[in-house]
Motif scaffolding. Structure first.
Motif, short mmCIF file in Angstrom:
data_model
loop_
_atom_site.label_atom_id
_atom_site.label_comp_id
_atom_site.label_asym_id
_atom_site.label_seq_id
_atom_site.Cartn_x
_atom_site.Cartn_y
_atom_site.Cartn_z
N ASP A 252 0.84 -1.20 0.00
CA ASP A 252 0.00 0.00 0.00
C ASP A 252 0.88 1.25 0.00
OD1 ASP A 252 -2.29 -1.48 0.03
OD2 ASP A 252 -2.71 -1.21 2.18
N ALA A 253 0.39 2.30 -0.67
CA ALA A 253 1.13 3.56 -0.76
C ALA A 253 0.66 4.55 0.29
CB ALA A 253 0.96 4.16 -2.16
N VAL A 254 1.55 5.48 0.62
CA VAL A 254 1.25 6.53 1.60
C VAL A 254 1.56 7.89 1.00
CG1 VAL A 254 1.76 7.46 3.90
CG2 VAL A 254 1.82 4.98 3.52
N PRO A 284 12.93 13.80 3.85
CA PRO A 284 12.67 12.47 3.30
C PRO A 284 12.07 11.52 4.33
CG PRO A 284 14.96 12.63 3.92
CD PRO A 284 14.35 13.98 4.20
N SER A 285 11.53 10.42 3.83
CA SER A 285 11.10 9.35 4.73
C SER A 285 12.27 8.93 5.61
CB SER A 285 10.59 8.15 3.93
OG SER A 285 9.40 8.47 3.25
N GLY A 300 6.44 8.87 3.58
CA GLY A 300 5.70 9.61 2.56
C GLY A 300 6.05 11.09 2.55
N ARG A 301 5.42 11.79 1.64
CA ARG A 301 5.68 13.22 1.49
C ARG A 301 4.99 14.04 2.57
NH1 ARG A 301 4.81 14.29 -5.01
NH2 ARG A 301 6.75 13.31 -5.73
N VAL A 302 5.66 15.13 2.94
CA VAL A 302 5.03 16.14 3.79
C VAL A 302 4.00 16.89 2.94
CG1 VAL A 302 5.44 18.27 5.10
CG2 VAL A 302 7.10 16.38 5.20
#
Length: 364
Positions: A252-254, A284-285, A300-302
């Protein structure tokens, strides 16, 4: 409108950190640097806390100095970039604000502008920074011009800025100090060379006036430093609440762009802070945050208002828990290194919509 994100500030830590600067250079007076809204901590708030303990304040521009005078601060003030025009120079003289002079245009304005009274001047010399300042070798000529100017009060302070003081062993430090010393050896006037890093790591740079900045706020000024090694205490602890927790499966993606995919069953936490609050979008993560149960990595991205973190190894974490982005328990310079930036960048970027609270006592 204020957000749930909160910058918790400890004024007592400011005083503690200033004491460290004084003990490191006991023969020097302190010009506490509170430019850029006191490195994101609030210009007037920090000035009020430090005024009984410092010998003066340095700011970037005259607008900041005027704000301090208008708020009733009577200590010596220094505008590090000096004045832009005759109008600013007149107001600086009227309010008794010292100005750095680093450019021939400023010299001409000093000589030709009618002033209500003479102004105190700090003559900035470029000893190797390559930014603002007259070449160090011109010190005698420039100082003589200032001494002959009726608009200049007393003998100017001779100042320079060190480019590599955060790495004390760099050869550039010795070269800059030697260049400054050679150029000013027989000249009158007080000296000012040391920033935070030089105060802690370059005793040869201690002058009549030192200019501590980042160390006042509890962050290490050293390139590879740890504030705790110097006894510094964080003034700002940036926190935001955990507002959601959910489970995702492997694959799954975040977040935006699906830049992070879960490699295991993952418990994802969502925290109410984002780049609109000043938490940098580029981190970064893997950058750490801190919860009451322990540390967790960003994943994931901020985004503008939210970040996501991996809570898989913190099963006790729950909605409503405070999440520390930096401060007590998580030094800002550690976060900065993980984010490939510097602590100054993080502290100065905290946005106006973040709630500010003053907290009594020192950090531990």
């Amino acid at each position: 409108m204020k957000r749930a994100a909160t910058a918790r500030l400890r004024p007592a830590a400011l005083v503690h950190n200033l004491g460290i600067a004084r003990r490191a250079a006991p023969r020097s007076r302190v010009m506490a640097v509170i430019k850029a809204e006191a490195y994101g901590h609030g210009l007037l708030r920090v000035a009020d806390a430090l005024a009984p303990h410092t010998d003066g304040f340095a700011v970037s521009c005259l607008e900041e100095a005027f704000a301090l005078r208008n708020a009733g601060h009577a200590l010596p003030l220094l505008a590090l970039q000096g004045f832009r025009d005759g109008h600013e120079l007149v107001h600086a003289a009227r309010q008794g604000i010292a100005v750095a002079v680093h450019d021939p245009v400023q010299l001409r304005l000093l000589e030709t502008t009618p002033l209500p009274r003479p102004v105190r001047v700090w003559l900035k010399l470029d000893s190797g920074m390559g930014r603002l300042g007259f070449p160090a070798e011109d010190a005698f000529v420039r100082l003589r011009a200032l001494q002959n100017c009726a608009n200049v009060a007393t003998s100017p302070v001779l100042m320079t800025h060190l480019a590599c003081a955060d790495e004390p062993g760099r050869a550039e430090n010795a070269a800059q100090l030697a260049r400054f010393e050679a150029a000013t050896r027989d000249l009158p006037g007080e000296r000012s060379l040391a920033n935070s890093a030089a105060i802690l790591g370059l005793p040869r740079a201690h002058g009549d006036w030192n200019r501590p900045g980042i160390l006042l706020y509890g962050a290490s000024p050293m390139a590879d430093g740890d504030a705790r090694r110097h006894g510094l205490q964080p003034v700002m602890t940036l926190q935001a609440p955990l507002v959601a927790v959910h489970d995702l499966a492997p694959g799954d993606a975040v977040g935006y762009g699906a830049t992070f995919r879960c490699r295991r069953p993952t418990r994802v936490g969502v925290v109410a802070i984002g780049y609109a609050d000043g938490y940098p979008r580029h981190v970064p993560s893997g950058v750490p945050v801190c919860l009451p149960q322990g540390r967790a990595p960003l994943i994931g991205r901020v985004s503008m208002d939210l970040i996501t973190i991996d809570l898989t190894d913190l099963p006790g974490a729950a909605v409503g828990d405070p999440v520390t982005l930096w401060g007590e328990g998580l030094p800002v310079e550690e976060v900065a290194r993980a984010a490939e930036t510097i602590s100054y960048d993080l502290l100065c970027a905290v946005a106006g919509r973040v709630r500010v609270e003053e907290v009594a006592g020192n950090a531990h």
